[in-house]
Design an enzyme around this catalytic site. Sequence first.
Site, mmCIF file in Angstrom:
data_model
loop_
_atom_site.group_PDB
_atom_site.id
_atom_site.type_symbol
_atom_site.label_atom_id
_atom_site.label_comp_id
_atom_site.label_asym_id
_atom_site.label_seq_id
_atom_site.Cartn_x
_atom_site.Cartn_y
_atom_site.Cartn_z
ATOM 1 N N GLU A 201 0.821 -1.213 0.000
ATOM 2 C CA GLU A 201 0.000 0.000 0.000
ATOM 3 C C GLU A 201 0.855 1.264 0.000
ATOM 4 O O GLU A 201 0.425 2.306 -0.498
ATOM 5 C CB GLU A 201 -0.938 0.017 1.207
ATOM 6 N N ASP A 250 -16.955 2.867 16.674
ATOM 7 C CA ASP A 250 -16.572 2.826 15.259
ATOM 8 C C ASP A 250 -17.236 3.957 14.478
ATOM 9 O O ASP A 250 -17.811 4.876 15.051
ATOM 10 C CB ASP A 250 -16.881 1.432 14.688
HETATM 11 MN MN MN Z 1 -2.792 -5.194 1.367
#
Ligand code: MN
Length: 430
Positions: A201, A250
């Site tokens: 990423e 959350d």
């Molecule tokens: Mn990944």
Amino acid sequence: MREFIGEEIVRGEVVEVDRETSTEFEAASLMEKYDGGPIVIFERLKGHECKAVSGVCGTRERIYRAIGADRDTYCARLSWAVKNPTPPKVSEEASFVEVSEPPSLDRLPVLRHYEKDPGRYITSGIVVARSADGSFQNASIHRLLVLGKDKLAIRIVPRHLYAMHKEAAKRGEDLQVAIVIGTHPAVYVGVNTSPEFKVDELWVSNALMGGSLKVAKCPDVEVNVPSEAEFVLEGEISKDEVVDEGPFVDLTGTYDIVRKQPVVKVRRILRRKDAIYQAILPGGSEHKLLMGIPKEAKMYEAVSKAVPSVKGVRLTNGGCCWFHAVVSIRKQAEGDGKNAALAALGSNPSLKHVVVVDEDIDLNKAEEVEWALATRFQGEDDLIVVRCARGSTLDPSSDQERILTTKLGIDATIPWNKPREKFMRAKIPF
Ligand code: MN
């Protein structure tokens, strides 16, 4: 991160809190007060030497600036970066040279946010891990509950890190990780774009940064992390030790359920000399935007394949930037609205309700969207209901055991068989 904050100071988008602030609820209450507004810097946190910053990614415009885009181009920029991950330059010099060994998480100003939280949560930790066979590295954000001086609980949803952890456990090994806290906002956006498994990423982050990301090798874990990181925690995710994790607030602003989750043992803490701790308020604007904006890019791409002309997509704030979407299209044929709704729903399993509107409706204004519903929508003809579809674990109204939900596609575009002028807002010619 520092350079970015410096630019935002010039823009007048930073508030500095000079008074002594407690990490127990008080800092969180100020984050809530400024939510969706300026970046907040806490200059003096009670019992801590280091400063903290929050809200770096707290507005859409700041995220657009961080990735070199604007409101019209950010979806295309994100989709491009996911398809064109580029390796960052490896630097010999890292900012995180101060080492505390044995580690003490007590020295980090980790915040306690909400009333029923079981403890202090690190909410900005990017967990970087190398696969058990050494062939690739992965970076993803995970919430981390502080359990002691060198121990954390980590929530791992069944995705990439989960698979890597399982693979290591199968070999009888703990998974080595480096946890980055405090880095450029484009890095945070990039790690949330969910490229394919085995794509690093950070390479996507680097593409978003126009190739300017520099990484450095961690001294003790076989991964590369942003060289300008404020803190890096080296350690391992236990192959078998689990503890209760949660309840954690959350995206929904409600408490997620408590689950058995793995333990992270922290071996040592590396930091910049004058490290700034980065905090993200759970359920706040920054949390929602970091989760939602990469999903908007996926949705834009999916809807673009289903109808000829998409004007914009929006995961709405009221829908927690997760469950509700509005899609605006230039309708060119009967049924375009429904196809757009189906494509949007298919682009992201967590989506629950999608409203499709014409291009004259401003996605940024919830009232305009409601106006389209009021004047252009008939439930019997324009509603698609899909029962028992895969949903999100976060929606308390859904079947949270089986993770099933009902999805609605709402076509609030102007009906094809009626004169268009009947639906246009009147103008005062003055
Ligand atoms: Mn990944």
